[in-house]
Motif scaffolding. Sequence first.
Motif, PDB file in Angstrom:
ATOM      1  N   ARG A  88       0.833  -1.192   0.000  1.00 43.09           N
ATOM      2  CA  ARG A  88       0.000   0.000   0.000  1.00 43.09           C
ATOM      3  C   ARG A  88       0.880   1.258   0.000  1.00 43.09           C
ATOM      4  O   ARG A  88       0.606   2.234  -0.675  1.00 43.09           O
ATOM      5  N   TRP A  89       1.987   1.221   0.773  1.00 45.22           N
ATOM      6  CA  TRP A  89       2.854   2.389   0.918  1.00 45.22           C
ATOM      7  C   TRP A  89       3.913   2.386  -0.170  1.00 45.22           C
ATOM      8  O   TRP A  89       5.060   2.012   0.045  1.00 45.22           O
ATOM      9  N   THR A  90       3.515   2.796  -1.354  1.00 46.60           N
ATOM     10  CA  THR A  90       4.402   2.934  -2.504  1.00 46.60           C
ATOM     11  C   THR A  90       4.169   4.336  -3.050  1.00 46.60           C
ATOM     12  O   THR A  90       3.066   4.656  -3.487  1.00 46.60           O
ATOM     13  N   PHE A  91       5.192   5.183  -3.005  1.00 42.12           N
ATOM     14  CA  PHE A  91       4.965   6.609  -3.273  1.00 42.12           C
ATOM     15  C   PHE A  91       6.283   7.252  -3.687  1.00 42.12           C
ATOM     16  O   PHE A  91       7.209   6.554  -4.141  1.00 42.12           O
ATOM     17  N   LEU A  92       6.391   8.578  -3.568  1.00 36.72           N
ATOM     18  CA  LEU A  92       7.591   9.312  -3.968  1.00 36.72           C
ATOM     19  C   LEU A  92       8.135  10.116  -2.797  1.00 36.72           C
ATOM     20  O   LEU A  92       7.377  10.658  -1.992  1.00 36.72           O
ATOM     21  N   ILE A  93       9.452  10.206  -2.728  1.00 37.38           N
ATOM     22  CA  ILE A  93      10.131  11.162  -1.857  1.00 37.38           C
ATOM     23  C   ILE A  93      10.597  12.307  -2.746  1.00 37.38           C
ATOM     24  O   ILE A  93      11.242  12.078  -3.776  1.00 37.38           O
ATOM     25  N   ASP A  94      10.267  13.530  -2.370  1.00 32.01           N
ATOM     26  CA  ASP A  94      10.708  14.683  -3.155  1.00 32.01           C
ATOM     27  C   ASP A  94      12.171  14.977  -2.845  1.00 32.01           C
ATOM     28  O   ASP A  94      12.517  15.482  -1.775  1.00 32.01           O
ATOM     29  N   GLY A  95      13.019  14.635  -3.788  1.00 27.72           N
ATOM     30  CA  GLY A  95      14.463  14.775  -3.629  1.00 27.72           C
ATOM     31  C   GLY A  95      15.138  13.750  -4.512  1.00 27.72           C
ATOM     32  O   GLY A  95      14.485  12.904  -5.135  1.00 27.72           O
ATOM     33  N   THR A  96      16.432  13.805  -4.593  1.00 26.43           N
ATOM     34  CA  THR A  96      17.156  12.824  -5.394  1.00 26.43           C
ATOM     35  C   THR A  96      17.086  11.451  -4.728  1.00 26.43           C
ATOM     36  O   THR A  96      16.578  11.302  -3.618  1.00 26.43           O
ATOM     37  N   ALA A  97      17.645  10.448  -5.391  1.00 26.96           N
ATOM     38  CA  ALA A  97      17.607   9.091  -4.856  1.00 26.96           C
ATOM     39  C   ALA A  97      18.187   9.022  -3.451  1.00 26.96           C
ATOM     40  O   ALA A  97      17.709   8.265  -2.604  1.00 26.96           O
ATOM     41  N   ALA A 117      17.874  11.135  -1.146  1.00 27.58           N
ATOM     42  CA  ALA A 117      16.866  11.569  -0.185  1.00 27.58           C
ATOM     43  C   ALA A 117      16.047  10.380   0.308  1.00 27.58           C
ATOM     44  O   ALA A 117      15.731  10.272   1.499  1.00 27.58           O
ATOM     45  N   ALA A 118      15.690   9.476  -0.596  1.00 31.49           N
ATOM     46  CA  ALA A 118      14.917   8.307  -0.196  1.00 31.49           C
ATOM     47  C   ALA A 118      15.753   7.336   0.628  1.00 31.49           C
ATOM     48  O   ALA A 118      15.243   6.691   1.556  1.00 31.49           O
ATOM     49  N   ILE A 119      17.029   7.231   0.309  1.00 31.48           N
ATOM     50  CA  ILE A 119      17.917   6.386   1.111  1.00 31.48           C
ATOM     51  C   ILE A 119      17.950   6.900   2.552  1.00 31.48           C
ATOM     52  O   ILE A 119      17.763   6.148   3.514  1.00 31.48           O
ATOM     53  N   GLU A 120      18.185   8.202   2.676  1.00 30.48           N
ATOM     54  CA  GLU A 120      18.301   8.775   4.017  1.00 30.48           C
ATOM     55  C   GLU A 120      16.975   8.703   4.761  1.00 30.48           C
ATOM     56  O   GLU A 120      16.940   8.382   5.956  1.00 30.48           O
ATOM     57  N   ALA A 121      15.862   8.997   4.064  1.00 29.12           N
ATOM     58  CA  ALA A 121      14.553   8.921   4.717  1.00 29.12           C
ATOM     59  C   ALA A 121      14.303   7.515   5.254  1.00 29.12           C
ATOM     60  O   ALA A 121      13.791   7.336   6.368  1.00 29.12           O
ATOM     61  N   SER A 122      14.665   6.507   4.481  1.00 27.01           N
ATOM     62  CA  SER A 122      14.450   5.124   4.907  1.00 27.01           C
ATOM     63  C   SER A 122      15.243   4.786   6.153  1.00 27.01           C
ATOM     64  O   SER A 122      14.717   4.214   7.119  1.00 27.01           O
ATOM     65  N   LEU A 145      13.647   4.139   9.805  1.00 29.44           N
ATOM     66  CA  LEU A 145      13.580   2.732  10.177  1.00 29.44           C
ATOM     67  C   LEU A 145      14.478   2.407  11.370  1.00 29.44           C
ATOM     68  O   LEU A 145      14.143   1.563  12.198  1.00 29.44           O
ATOM     69  N   VAL A 146      15.626   3.065  11.444  1.00 26.55           N
ATOM     70  CA  VAL A 146      16.629   2.722  12.457  1.00 26.55           C
ATOM     71  C   VAL A 146      16.383   3.533  13.721  1.00 26.55           C
ATOM     72  O   VAL A 146      16.447   4.764  13.714  1.00 26.55           O
ATOM     73  N   GLU A 147      16.105   2.854  14.796  1.00 23.21           N
ATOM     74  CA  GLU A 147      15.916   3.511  16.089  1.00 23.21           C
ATOM     75  C   GLU A 147      17.259   3.672  16.793  1.00 23.21           C
ATOM     76  O   GLU A 147      18.216   2.943  16.509  1.00 23.21           O
ATOM     77  N   GLY A 173      15.290  19.308  24.061  1.00 23.72           N
ATOM     78  CA  GLY A 173      14.961  19.370  22.639  1.00 23.72           C
ATOM     79  C   GLY A 173      14.543  18.026  22.086  1.00 23.72           C
ATOM     80  O   GLY A 173      14.662  16.990  22.750  1.00 23.72           O
ATOM     81  N   PRO A 174      14.062  17.993  20.845  1.00 24.73           N
ATOM     82  CA  PRO A 174      13.551  16.771  20.236  1.00 24.73           C
ATOM     83  C   PRO A 174      14.660  15.788  19.874  1.00 24.73           C
ATOM     84  O   PRO A 174      15.798  16.180  19.651  1.00 24.73           O
ATOM     85  N   ARG A 175      14.314  14.503  19.794  1.00 25.44           N
ATOM     86  CA  ARG A 175      15.287  13.479  19.462  1.00 25.44           C
ATOM     87  C   ARG A 175      15.125  12.951  18.044  1.00 25.44           C
ATOM     88  O   ARG A 175      15.965  12.198  17.582  1.00 25.44           O
ATOM     89  N   ILE A 176      14.045  13.276  17.345  1.00 27.97           N
ATOM     90  CA  ILE A 176      13.871  12.795  15.983  1.00 27.97           C
ATOM     91  C   ILE A 176      14.943  13.407  15.101  1.00 27.97           C
ATOM     92  O   ILE A 176      15.185  14.617  15.138  1.00 27.97           O
ATOM     93  N   ALA A 177      15.588  12.576  14.283  1.00 29.14           N
ATOM     94  CA  ALA A 177      16.759  13.024  13.542  1.00 29.14           C
ATOM     95  C   ALA A 177      16.408  13.965  12.396  1.00 29.14           C
ATOM     96  O   ALA A 177      17.244  14.761  11.989  1.00 29.14           O
ATOM     97  N   SER A 178      15.205  13.871  11.857  1.00 32.41           N
ATOM     98  CA  SER A 178      14.868  14.689  10.696  1.00 32.41           C
ATOM     99  C   SER A 178      13.378  14.977  10.675  1.00 32.41           C
ATOM    100  O   SER A 178      12.572  14.149  11.091  1.00 32.41           O
ATOM    101  N   ASN A 179      13.047  16.146  10.177  1.00 29.94           N
ATOM    102  CA  ASN A 179      11.646  16.472   9.916  1.00 29.94           C
ATOM    103  C   ASN A 179      11.294  16.126   8.481  1.00 29.94           C
ATOM    104  O   ASN A 179      10.346  15.394   8.216  1.00 29.94           O
ATOM    105  N   TYR A 180      12.078  16.623   7.538  1.00 25.32           N
ATOM    106  CA  TYR A 180      11.765  16.426   6.119  1.00 25.32           C
ATOM    107  C   TYR A 180      11.776  14.954   5.749  1.00 25.32           C
ATOM    108  O   TYR A 180      10.979  14.501   4.934  1.00 25.32           O
ATOM    109  N   PHE A 181      12.690  14.181   6.343  1.00 31.42           N
ATOM    110  CA  PHE A 181      12.843  12.778   5.981  1.00 31.42           C
ATOM    111  C   PHE A 181      12.128  11.835   6.937  1.00 31.42           C
ATOM    112  O   PHE A 181      12.433  10.645   6.987  1.00 31.42           O
ATOM    113  N   ASP A 182      11.186  12.330   7.718  1.00 36.53           N
ATOM    114  CA  ASP A 182      10.397  11.497   8.619  1.00 36.53           C
ATOM    115  C   ASP A 182       9.313  10.796   7.797  1.00 36.53           C
ATOM    116  O   ASP A 182       8.322  11.395   7.401  1.00 36.53           O
ATOM    117  N   LEU A 183       9.512   9.508   7.534  1.00 34.20           N
ATOM    118  CA  LEU A 183       8.585   8.783   6.666  1.00 34.20           C
ATOM    119  C   LEU A 183       7.173   8.737   7.223  1.00 34.20           C
ATOM    120  O   LEU A 183       6.202   8.706   6.459  1.00 34.20           O
TER     121      LEU A 183
END
Length: 406
Positions: A61-70, A72-77, A81-83, A238-248
């Motif tokens: 179901r979750w098949t979509f696009l990340i706005d950015g170069t390839a 960007a999707a690597i980093e978002a993943s 995914l990695v805690e 402060g927050p611990r989430i590593a990224s806002n833009y790349f938060d899947l």
Amino acid sequence: MLFGEIDPPQRLLMGPGPVNAHPRVLRAMSADLLGQFDPEMTGYMEQVMALYRPVFGTDNRWTFLIDGTARAAIEASLVSLVEPGDTVLVIDFGRFGLLLKEILQRIGAPIVSVEAPWGQVMPMEAIAAAIERHGPRVVASVHGDTSTTMAQPLAGLGDLCRRAGAYSYVDATATLGGMAIDTDAWGVDIVTGGLQKCLGGPSGSAPITVSDRAAERIFARRHVEQGIRRADIADGRGPRIASNYFDLAMVMDYWSEKRLNHHTEATTMLYGARECARVALGEGLPARFERHARAGASVTAAARAMGLRVFGDDAHRMTNVTAIHIPEGVDGEAVRRRMREDFEIEIGTAFGPLAGKVWRIGAMGYNAMKHKVALTIGALEAVLRAEGYATPPGAGVDAALAAWNG
């Protein structure tokens, strides 16, 4: 300062990527913009999701696009995914395995790896042993690494990971749309790609598919992190989430029926990505994979007919990029310059252990065509002779055509 209208040379891009975009993709990208929540626009988003499922070989179901170069999707993943504290096993057989490690280092993940010499791949038995030895929470691999032109076999990887309680990530930037990506059959959790190689589009949008299992982990992590964030903010840490833009989790909410605002959709890139998939599916994926295989076989046969050595293991060679040893006494960069200046053809150089030692010729997407391979090989023959390397006139082109025609 006044600059003229952009008018780039009409080069034939036969390196490891990017390649020339398909004209249909460029035409699609000239369409009018829409607001990101316009029903027509969200309809196109739904179409993109449907179009890329068969390209990835999945029902996710979750098949979509990340706005950015390839990347960007690597980093978002990996970021999503990695805690914190998760051990990640990286299957490393080239430059882009090193990239996975670099991203993981930046997010503070403990990293272990299994490493193959450049030009080889990792046997699944070695991967299984590493999983048993290290007990990773995530296993990450590249499918086709253009730095070495090798394609890592991935059948069975998902089963190994699931039995060990691990999640799996695969970077298929260089092979999506040119070699079979069997996400569901492999059982892997996240696969990402790019448009600028086998899909014949421009860089700037990155297709991704996420299993329900991985999505559940990502959404659950979001809820936990939100609780931690509130506590951290109260304590001034402060927050611990590593990224806002790349938060899947946030991006998937954006691509869901919720349409929760995350960023302004890159409309033009979405049009291009949509057309890339339409072109691929219209051709038929088996026919498309066969075309890329013919192109790669033609380049390999031509190189050997010219007396050149091909780098790497034939059994695991990518179909769309071929590395060729630069002959002793030949200036590799002079050859590339002549190819560009005399023939308007670009071939690739290399980096890392192969810097200055090989050229990389890519025949993929809109450029995986018989005449484009023949033109490239003919130009290479002429340039090599001009640079003092003796190669039988016409031998490379003849071999390329014979290999293509089977």
